[in-house]
Enzyme design. Structure first.
Site, mmCIF file in Angstrom:
data_model
loop_
_atom_site.group_PDB
_atom_site.id
_atom_site.type_symbol
_atom_site.label_atom_id
_atom_site.label_comp_id
_atom_site.label_asym_id
_atom_site.label_seq_id
_atom_site.Cartn_x
_atom_site.Cartn_y
_atom_site.Cartn_z
ATOM 1 N N ASP A 39 0.888 -1.164 0.000
ATOM 2 C CA ASP A 39 0.000 0.000 0.000
ATOM 3 C C ASP A 39 0.925 1.212 0.000
ATOM 4 O O ASP A 39 1.453 1.595 1.040
ATOM 5 C CB ASP A 39 -0.876 -0.030 1.262
ATOM 6 C CG ASP A 39 -1.854 1.127 1.301
ATOM 7 O OD1 ASP A 39 -2.126 1.720 0.240
ATOM 8 O OD2 ASP A 39 -2.349 1.438 2.403
ATOM 9 N N GLU A 95 -1.274 -1.213 -4.764
ATOM 10 C CA GLU A 95 -2.550 -0.508 -4.887
ATOM 11 C C GLU A 95 -2.465 0.477 -6.045
ATOM 12 O O GLU A 95 -1.522 1.238 -6.175
ATOM 13 C CB GLU A 95 -2.909 0.224 -3.587
ATOM 14 C CG GLU A 95 -4.305 0.815 -3.644
ATOM 15 C CD GLU A 95 -4.816 1.259 -2.273
ATOM 16 O OE1 GLU A 95 -4.963 0.400 -1.393
ATOM 17 O OE2 GLU A 95 -5.040 2.459 -2.099
ATOM 18 N N ASP A 110 -2.437 0.697 7.096
ATOM 19 C CA ASP A 110 -1.650 0.470 5.874
ATOM 20 C C ASP A 110 -1.097 -0.952 5.824
ATOM 21 O O ASP A 110 -0.970 -1.541 4.749
ATOM 22 C CB ASP A 110 -0.482 1.465 5.795
ATOM 23 C CG ASP A 110 -0.928 2.873 6.129
ATOM 24 O OD1 ASP A 110 -1.076 3.663 5.204
ATOM 25 O OD2 ASP A 110 -1.135 3.156 7.325
#
Lengths: 192, 192
Positions: B9, B70, B143
């Site tokens: 992420d 992501e 996260d």
């Protein structure tokens, strides 16, 4: 002494790269200019890898004192801005891995530095870059001229403490540009 | 055979990283999870370098079959989106340098894969990740949980040919995810 600046106009489709030597009296000489293109048919990871490898080669070959990268703006076309930002991240890390300071400049800073006006068009920038570097013909494509303009801008603004990655991120002390000048001067003193 | 996925992420302030082993029957086991943070007081080049070095270490240590990142969206906060995109570029190139396929997944793909709904909130994702991976406590910060969720999402979607960097860029043939499965299967066949 001269300051060698490698300027990069980042992009996934085309990355302009230009290397310029600038003397302290502001006289500038082009060392090299080029463009690295990647096909939209490649996957994103392969496109970024091609750019990373090209930047590595340019950094190893020309060993610049500073790398100047165009600051990415969110006002850009939404579909291209992510690729530009990703490419710029790759370029910035390549320099950081070598301990080379990185400075960021906005397009309007570049236009203002090269043409005297922050709202000049690309043709005006290319024309002035050609004249300043005493080139026989305008560098093409525009990304190549932009990369040279970035390098010039950086060198000319270096003493002002503005527009660098350091200043933009609120770090104190010398900006990367100022540090590069100081380091380059120190190196020159040691040599001569 | 298992597929090892390293999920990221991306972000400048915090990069979540999670490694998951997934068996073909979808059973998933967490290998490692962590967060790499960088201070806003550092210059951009130093922040990206810290992230690059951390990713290098994770890739070398865990040798994943695939890296899932992501997908950055322009709908994000304008002041943070550039940093996220730059960090993601750095992560993607680190994988590409090692020949590890990279896949991109949107936040809603992750939510849908993990919770069954593309509009679930972060708490629901964290809760399900904790349950799926049989963890004693929810991974923190968010996260870290997101990175694990990305890895799970990737493995479960791998056969569908959707959501990969390959598909997103219109390349034909196998997506990186599909290729990773195929390669991993071939490797497993050779071994056993």
């Amino acid at each position: 002494m001269t300051l060698r600046v490698l300027g990069v106009d980042p992009g996934l489709t085309r990355c302009g790269i230009g290397v310029v030597d600038i003397e302290k009296n502001r006289r500038a000489t082009m060392v090299a200019v080029g463009v690295v293109g990647t096909s939209a048919e490649l996957t994103l990871d392969k496109r970024l890898l091609v750019i990373a490898q090209a930047i590595d080669e340019w950094l190893d070959l020309h060993t610049p004192d500073v790398v100047a990268v165009e600051r990415v703006f969110s006002q850009m076309n939404v579909s291209t801005v992510m690729g530009v930002a990703q490419a710029s991240g790759v370029v910035i890390v390549a320099a950081a891995r070598r301990g080379i300071p990185v400075a960021l400049h906005t397009p309007s800073e570049v236009k203002a530095a090269v043409t005297g006006s922050g709202t000049s068009n690309k043709d005006a920038v290319t024309k002035l870059v050609t004249k300043i570097l005493r080139l026989d013909a305008p560098p093409k494509p525009a990304d190549a001229a932009d990369a040279l303009a970035l390098a010039l801008t950086h060198a000319w603004r270096a003493g002002s403490g503005m527009g660098s990655a350091g200043a933009a991120n609120g770090s104190g002390g010398l900006t990367p540009a100022q540090k590069a000048w100081a380091d380059a001067e120190a190196k020159a003193r040691r040599k001569r």
